[in-house]
Design an enzyme around this catalytic site. Structure first.
Site, short mmCIF file in Angstrom:
data_model
loop_
_atom_site.label_atom_id
_atom_site.label_comp_id
_atom_site.label_asym_id
_atom_site.label_seq_id
_atom_site.Cartn_x
_atom_site.Cartn_y
_atom_site.Cartn_z
CE LYS A 63 -47.94 90.46 59.34
NZ LYS A 63 -46.77 91.21 58.90
CD GLU A 77 -44.30 74.78 60.10
OE1 GLU A 77 -45.28 75.78 59.85
OE2 GLU A 77 -43.15 74.97 59.47
N GLY A 134 -43.06 89.96 60.72
CA GLY A 134 -43.10 89.05 61.87
C GLY A 134 -42.03 89.13 62.61
NE ARG A 135 -37.45 89.87 58.20
CZ ARG A 135 -38.12 89.89 57.20
NH1 ARG A 135 -39.45 88.84 57.39
NH2 ARG A 135 -38.22 90.38 56.15
CD GLU A 167 -37.70 85.44 57.73
OE1 GLU A 167 -37.74 84.15 57.89
OE2 GLU A 167 -38.89 85.90 58.11
CG HIS A 223 -13.68 76.66 76.35
ND1 HIS A 223 -12.28 76.31 76.88
CD2 HIS A 223 -13.88 77.80 77.01
CE1 HIS A 223 -12.13 77.12 77.66
NE2 HIS A 223 -12.86 78.01 77.92
CE LYS A 264 -45.27 81.33 56.92
NZ LYS A 264 -46.09 82.21 57.50
C1 G6Q Z 1 -41.21 86.60 59.67
C2 G6Q Z 1 -41.40 85.86 58.82
C3 G6Q Z 1 -41.99 84.44 59.47
C4 G6Q Z 1 -43.10 84.19 60.29
C5 G6Q Z 1 -43.38 82.73 60.63
C6 G6Q Z 1 -44.73 82.67 61.20
O1 G6Q Z 1 -40.89 87.99 59.46
O2 G6Q Z 1 -42.49 86.17 58.15
O3 G6Q Z 1 -40.75 83.85 60.25
O4 G6Q Z 1 -42.93 85.21 61.42
O5 G6Q Z 1 -43.62 82.10 59.47
O6 G6Q Z 1 -45.79 83.50 60.76
P1 G6Q Z 1 -47.12 83.60 61.31
O7 G6Q Z 1 -47.02 84.39 62.56
O8 G6Q Z 1 -48.11 84.18 60.47
O9 G6Q Z 1 -47.58 82.08 62.13
#
Ligand code: G6Q
Length: 540
Positions: free
Chosen positions: A206, A212, A267-268, A353, A384, A504
């Site tokens: 996003k 990462e 994001g989620r 989150e 199990h 981050k």
């Molecule tokens: C989701 C969070 C988080 C995010 C990641 C990746 O709601 O904000 O999990 O999706 O940190 O972020 P980017 O899509 O910006 O790389």
């Protein structure tokens, strides 16, 4: 609005809980032959049996009163109307617009966002059709057969979960892999054995700044250019999904392979935005649109069904019931489907989150529990391993159990076995096994105390006909909206994630301290200093 714990419904629920907390599901069922029917609801193709919960009609009445007092439906309508209910980021929360049918109108700041949503969907569909048919080829003219999604958190968990869930609907001649972790092993393993000439990387981010993802994207570019011997190859082997188009352009990804989304998609909550590009490449545009229709059906259900028959409302309120009145710390999610192996991890982010907050919308520290810890595994695997604690441990762990009436494999008899386990576990958790029953079965005296199962362990049973794209959409939307209901009751911002933002930023201070060659003096706490020093010594 009265403070939550002082509100009339909360007070009444506290008194009511004291009265019924020891009532056993054995008695509740014996006293009420209509219970299973009364405590069940259906919507968007999902059936919910919530009769095996430690509730009575009065509990439900009071929980619904709580929802009413907390203005849950008013807040829901504000979300659907594009109001900026994510107050700490001053953003609208409009994942429902991502699956709104063409022609519907949803406005943010006076502008209808639905045409833009469909513009991106159409562009994704065009790209997916060309790539899947072989019309879009790689730099050397070879057909793309491997897709590697690079992204983390909300830009990873949904796509991976959906790919696994819908694999039977995917193009089996293609390979899909996911790189999330900054551990180089993740990238190394995901690309091992792939022919670069047949590989497309989707950089999903996003913000297009996440450490990462940007690191893995740079590694991917070096890997590709190294294998194909030309920078020009990047244009044919990279796609991007982001709200940060300037960032994408700077990285050098062809604008024709770039798909946008908007700051009103968290994001989620983004697996059905362009972040789902890998899903669409796997299952094709028609199946993808079917998944969106499933999401939309649940959105409609949540928007229109009366509260007492509203699945997300019921699920959300039951979570509040155990979390706040029984003091349950966790909620288990047990899908009885190998295809849903990653659903618990996906829901873990969605719920934890969103509702892992200790400050309310007014910035006040709350004096009640908020979001529970979410965890789970596919059902029979769990049986199990950790189900022992669910059956005979000392902790109350409410569980959602999810099953499908039709199998996705041709092994129909095995599906009956799977479903028998599902029904049996929910039954055993609720009703247990008494001393008398054990005696009647001839269980030896010395063993009997250890074999008693107290029961009274609550479960929700979610049943659907078949795990297909429509059902997956409805199931995910069910949980999205259940999370919303919980957040509205607790009066928290379910749509920010300041804890993630902090993470981050944190590592950036330490990164230069670990770089080979220069080892600057350390000024952290004694523990962190010692750990970094040990790492520097041992890494070789
Ligand atoms: C989701 C969070 C988080 C995010 C990641 C990746 O709601 O904000 O999990 O999706 O940190 O972020 P980017 O899509 O910006 O790389």
């Amino acid at each position: 609005m009265t403070a939550l714990t002082a509100s009339p419904a909360w007070q009444a629920l506290t008194a009511h809980h004291a009265q019924i907390k020891d009532a056993h599901l054995r008695e509740l069922f014996a006293d009420d032959p209509g219970r299973a029917e009364r405590f069940s609801a259906e919507g968007a193709g999902l059936f919910l049996d919530y009769s095996k919960n430690r509730i009575t009609g009065e509990t439900l009445r009071l929980l619904l009163q709580l929802a009413e007092e907390r203005g849950v439906t008013k807040r829901r309508d504000a979300m659907y109307a594009g109001d900026k209910i994510n107050t700490t980021e001053r953003r609208a929360v409009l994942h429902v617009a991502l699956r709104a049918p063409r022609g519907s109108v949803i406005k943010v700041d006076g502008a209808d966002v639905v045409p833009d949503v469909h513009k991106v969907l159409d562009a994704m569909a065009d790209f997916a059709t060309r790539l899947r048919s072989g019309a879009f080829t790689g730099h050397t003219g070879k057909r793309i057969r491997n897709v590697v999604n690079i992204g983390i958190g909300g830009s990873y968990l949904g796509p991976e979960m959906a790919y696994r869930a819908l694999r039977p609907f995917s193009d089996r001649s293609m390979t899909f892999r996911f790189v999330a972790n900054v551990d180089g092993a993740d990238f190394h393993e995901a690309t091992l054995g792939l022919d670069a000439a047949e590989t497309l990387f989707i950089v999903s981010s996003k913000t297009f700044t996440t450490l990462e993802t940007m690191t893995n994207a740079a590694t991917a570019r070096a890997w590709l250019v190294g294998k194909l011997g030309s920078d020009a190859a990047v244009a044919k082997h990279f796609a991007a999904v982001s709200t940060n188009i300037p960032g994408v352009t700077e990285f050098g990804i062809d604008p024709a392979n770039t798909f946008g989304f908007w700051d009103w998609v968290g994001g989620r909550y983004s697996m059905d935005s362009a972040i789902g590009l890998s899903t669409m490449l796997a299952i094709g545009p028609d199946n993808y649109r079917a998944m969106l229709a499933g999401f939309h059906a649940m959105d409609e259900h949540f928007h229109t069904a009366p509260a007492a028959a509203n699945l997300p409302m019921l699920l959300g309120l039951l979570t509040v019931w155990y979390n706040n009145f029984f003091g349950a710390q966790t909620l288990g999610v047990m899908p009885y489907s190998a295809h849903l192996a990653r659903l618990p991890a996906y829901l873990q982010q969605l719920q934890m989150e969103s509702n892992g907050k200790h400050v309310d919308l007014d910035g006040q520290v709350v004096n009640y529990q908020t979001g529970p810890i979410i965890w789970g595994e596919p059902g029979t695997d769990g049986q199990h391993s950790f189900y022992q604690l669910l059956h005979q441990g000392t902790k109350l762990v409410p569980c959602d159990m999810i099953g499908f009436c039709k199998p996705l494999s041709p092994l129909i008899e095995q599906h009956d076995l799977l479903m028998a386990n599902l029904f049996a576990q929910a039954e055993a958790l609720a009703f247990g096994k008494t001393e008398q029953e054990l005696k009647a079965e001839g269980s030896p005296d010395f063993q009997r105390p250890f074999r008693v199962m107290q029961g009274n362990r609550p479960t929700n049973m979610i049943l659907a006909e078949k795990l297909d794209p429509v059902t997956l959409g409805a199931l995910v939307a069910l949980y999205e909206h259940s999370v919303f209901v919980q957040g509205a009751i607790w009066k928290i911002d379910s749509y920010d994630q300041w804890g993630v933002e902090l993470g981050k930023a944190l590592a950036s201070r330490i990164i230069p301290e670990l770089s080979h060659g220069s080892e600057p003096a350390l000024a952290h706490d004694a523990s962190t200093n010692a750990l970094i020093s040990r790492y520097r010594r041992l890494r070789g």
